[in-house]
Design a protein around this motif. Structure first.
Motif, PDB file in Angstrom:
ATOM      1  N   ARG A 126       0.965  -1.395  -0.123  1.00  0.00           N
ATOM      2  CA  ARG A 126       0.043   0.070  -0.055  1.00  0.00           C
ATOM      3  C   ARG A 126       0.856   1.264   0.032  1.00  0.00           C
ATOM      4  O   ARG A 126       0.650   2.276  -0.800  1.00  0.00           O
ATOM      5  CB  ARG A 126      -0.976  -0.174   1.285  1.00  0.00           C
ATOM      6  N   ALA A 127       1.880   1.326   0.933  1.00  0.00           N
ATOM      7  CA  ALA A 127       2.636   2.453   1.001  1.00  0.00           C
ATOM      8  C   ALA A 127       3.504   2.578  -0.305  1.00  0.00           C
ATOM      9  O   ALA A 127       3.686   3.694  -0.743  1.00  0.00           O
ATOM     10  CB  ALA A 127       3.735   2.178   2.004  1.00  0.00           C
ATOM     11  N   SER A 128       3.948   1.230  -1.222  1.00  0.00           N
ATOM     12  CA  SER A 128       4.478   1.526  -2.424  1.00  0.00           C
ATOM     13  C   SER A 128       3.509   2.273  -3.306  1.00  0.00           C
ATOM     14  O   SER A 128       4.129   3.048  -4.270  1.00  0.00           O
ATOM     15  CB  SER A 128       5.044   0.234  -2.595  1.00  0.00           C
ATOM     16  N   ILE A 129       2.504   1.610  -3.499  1.00  0.00           N
ATOM     17  CA  ILE A 129       1.405   2.299  -4.464  1.00  0.00           C
ATOM     18  C   ILE A 129       1.333   3.882  -4.182  1.00  0.00           C
ATOM     19  O   ILE A 129       1.133   4.527  -5.275  1.00  0.00           O
ATOM     20  CB  ILE A 129      -0.143   1.577  -4.335  1.00  0.00           C
ATOM     21  N   GLU A 130       1.045   4.111  -3.031  1.00  0.00           N
ATOM     22  CA  GLU A 130       1.006   5.579  -2.623  1.00  0.00           C
ATOM     23  C   GLU A 130       2.175   6.452  -3.007  1.00  0.00           C
ATOM     24  O   GLU A 130       1.961   7.291  -3.812  1.00  0.00           O
ATOM     25  CB  GLU A 130       0.653   5.706  -1.123  1.00  0.00           C
ATOM     26  N   LEU A 131       3.280   5.987  -2.903  1.00  0.00           N
ATOM     27  CA  LEU A 131       4.551   6.614  -3.336  1.00  0.00           C
ATOM     28  C   LEU A 131       4.730   6.720  -4.808  1.00  0.00           C
ATOM     29  O   LEU A 131       4.840   7.867  -5.341  1.00  0.00           O
ATOM     30  CB  LEU A 131       5.724   5.668  -2.630  1.00  0.00           C
ATOM     31  N   GLN A 132       4.295   5.811  -5.696  1.00  0.00           N
ATOM     32  CA  GLN A 132       4.027   5.699  -7.060  1.00  0.00           C
ATOM     33  C   GLN A 132       3.027   6.751  -7.629  1.00  0.00           C
ATOM     34  O   GLN A 132       3.376   7.439  -8.450  1.00  0.00           O
ATOM     35  CB  GLN A 132       3.693   4.299  -7.355  1.00  0.00           C
ATOM     36  N   ARG A 133       2.058   6.942  -6.813  1.00  0.00           N
ATOM     37  CA  ARG A 133       1.003   7.552  -7.249  1.00  0.00           C
ATOM     38  C   ARG A 133       1.422   9.226  -7.004  1.00  0.00           C
ATOM     39  O   ARG A 133       1.304   9.913  -7.679  1.00  0.00           O
ATOM     40  CB  ARG A 133      -0.387   7.382  -6.328  1.00  0.00           C
ATOM     41  N   VAL A 134       2.126   9.311  -5.870  1.00  0.00           N
ATOM     42  CA  VAL A 134       2.573  10.877  -5.594  1.00  0.00           C
ATOM     43  C   VAL A 134       3.698  11.003  -6.387  1.00  0.00           C
ATOM     44  O   VAL A 134       3.714  12.135  -6.694  1.00  0.00           O
ATOM     45  CB  VAL A 134       3.026  10.902  -4.061  1.00  0.00           C
ATOM     46  N   LEU A 135       4.642  10.137  -6.545  1.00  0.00           N
ATOM     47  CA  LEU A 135       5.467  10.794  -7.531  1.00  0.00           C
ATOM     48  C   LEU A 135       5.381  10.971  -8.844  1.00  0.00           C
ATOM     49  O   LEU A 135       5.740  11.989  -9.684  1.00  0.00           O
ATOM     50  CB  LEU A 135       6.620   9.262  -7.664  1.00  0.00           C
ATOM     51  N   THR A 136       4.206  10.007  -9.258  1.00  0.00           N
ATOM     52  CA  THR A 136       3.442  10.378 -10.796  1.00  0.00           C
ATOM     53  C   THR A 136       3.000  11.568 -10.785  1.00  0.00           C
ATOM     54  O   THR A 136       3.091  12.639 -11.563  1.00  0.00           O
ATOM     55  CB  THR A 136       2.625   9.424 -10.955  1.00  0.00           C
TER      56      THR A 136
END
Length: 156
Positions: free
Chosen positions: A101-111
């Protein structure tokens, strides 16, 4: 669940692993110090007595299963566990889900912030060989990135 049903289901799983996963004949299993041909037939057909400790151990060795898991598969009507398949505790699974979940959120924010190249490095389907970030690091970085204005990407 009755013993007959457990024997039948266990036999189906053993046969599936032998034939479809490993591509082995009963003879090959026997040659690998597995159960005798006759015992394999009765096991896979769900007939005969319940497997003994020795039979479970032979099945595990010949079919490349984690020690002790064939008996658990039989008793609990559960999948067989290959040697190379990790077994996780509930706590480990919960931690892995948090990381995901944290990785998905990181990917979303980075994008969202226009930092797509940074996130892609090392995040391949095969596990990658570059980016390694702890759970806490991911959360901290995500929260920091959320605070950056969208125009920040042009300054980087």
């Amino acid at each position: 669940m009755d013993e007959e049903h457990l024997r039948k289901r266990f036999g189906e799983r053993v046969k599936h692993r032998r034939e479809n996963v490993l591509g082995l004949s009963m003879k090959k299993v026997s040659d690998r110090d597995g159960p005798s041909l006759q015992r394999q037939v009765t096991l896979e057909d769900g007939r005969g007595p319940n497997p003994s400790s020795a039979s479970f151990a032979k099945i595990e060795a010949a079919l490349q299963l984690k020690p002790g898991t064939a008996r658990a598969s039989f008793r609990n009507d559960a999948d067989l566990v290959p040697i190379d398949e990790p077994v996780y505790t509930a706590q480990q699974v919960a931690h892995l889900l948090e990381l995901q979940r944290a990785s998905i959120e990181l990917q979303r924010v980075l994008t969202e912030k226009g930092l797509t190249n940074w996130a892609a490095r090392g995040l391949t389907a095969g596990g990658g060989d570059g980016l390694t970030v702890s759970y806490e690091g991911i959360v901290e970085l995500t929260e920091t990135l959320k605070k950056l204005p969208d125009s920040r990407r042009e300054q980087i």
